[in-house]
Write a protein that holds these residues in place. Structure first.
Motif, PDB file in Angstrom:
ATOM      1  N   TRP A   1      16.255 -19.321 -38.326  1.00  0.00           N
ATOM      2  CA  TRP A   1      15.215 -19.544 -37.062  1.00  0.00           C
ATOM      3  C   TRP A   1      15.075 -17.889 -36.586  1.00  0.00           C
ATOM      4  O   TRP A   1      13.941 -17.481 -36.320  1.00  0.00           O
ATOM      5  CB  TRP A   1      15.582 -20.485 -35.944  1.00  0.00           C
TER       6      TRP A   1
ATOM      7  N   ALA B   1       9.676 -23.962 -38.182  1.00  0.00           N
ATOM      8  CA  ALA B   1      10.301 -23.205 -36.896  1.00  0.00           C
ATOM      9  C   ALA B   1       9.197 -22.997 -35.827  1.00  0.00           C
ATOM     10  O   ALA B   1       8.138 -22.658 -36.161  1.00  0.00           O
ATOM     11  CB  ALA B   1      10.651 -21.840 -37.502  1.00  0.00           C
TER      12      ALA B   1
ATOM     13  N   ALA C   1      14.014 -22.674 -28.658  1.00  0.00           N
ATOM     14  CA  ALA C   1      13.984 -22.558 -30.086  1.00  0.00           C
ATOM     15  C   ALA C   1      13.939 -23.917 -30.897  1.00  0.00           C
ATOM     16  O   ALA C   1      14.932 -24.609 -30.337  1.00  0.00           O
ATOM     17  CB  ALA C   1      14.900 -21.636 -30.702  1.00  0.00           C
TER      18      ALA C   1
ATOM     19  N   MET D   1      13.925 -25.880 -34.980  1.00  0.00           N
ATOM     20  CA  MET D   1      13.375 -26.065 -36.172  1.00  0.00           C
ATOM     21  C   MET D   1      13.387 -27.652 -36.664  1.00  0.00           C
ATOM     22  O   MET D   1      14.308 -28.232 -36.066  1.00  0.00           O
ATOM     23  CB  MET D   1      14.327 -25.305 -37.115  1.00  0.00           C
TER      24      MET D   1
END
Length: 148
Positions: free
Chosen positions: A65, A102, A125, A127
């Motif tokens: 990521w 991602a 963040a 994924m």
């Protein structure tokens, strides 16, 4: 001046950071160096583990990521580093051959009171493997402003 500055990182904005396919050899090499637990290294140990097969280290997933974040955002931004984060999790395992997408979401943004040339941005963040979240983290990034 880079393309992205603090002023461009507004709450609600999202960035598609592309996809990556998990390479078995890279996954094992990373585990060998940084997270040498048997279920990350040895096929049979992975099969006998809770994962049912060889599983990637969560730190490997995090690193993938981070690479996508650097390639798609940080190289174009007034990035000044990060003072840290509040959350990191790997809710489901990642396996060789998985294709992960991602993304980044801007959660909050504020100008620094002590350093007006800088803004603090809370980042989300993620994924995904299909609809399944395999990695999530929340952290703060520091970015230069266009107009101090």
């Amino acid at each position: 001046m880079p393309e992205l500055a603090f002023e461009d990182l507004t709450p609600g904005r999202t960035f598609d950071l592309g996809t990556v396919t998990i390479d078995r050899d890279e996954m094992i090499a990373f585990a060998r160096r940084f997270d040498p637990q048997p279920f990350h290294l040895v096929e049979q140990a992975g099969k006998e583990s809770i994962f049912g097969q060889l599983a990637a280290s969560g730190w490997f997933t995090s690193s993938l990521w981070m690479r996508a974040y650097v390639d798609h955002v940080l190289t174009r931004a007034t990035a000044l580093g990060s003072p840290g984060g509040e959350e990191i999790s790997w809710p489901v395992p990642v396996f060789a051959g998985d294709e992960l997408a991602a993304s980044l979401e801007i959660l909050e943004a504020r100008r620094s009171r002590s350093r007006p040339e800088m803004g603090l941005v809370k980042l989300g963040a993620r994924m995904h493997r299909g609809e399944t979240v395999v990695y999530r983290a929340t952290f703060t990034g520091m970015f230069g402003v266009r107009e101090p």
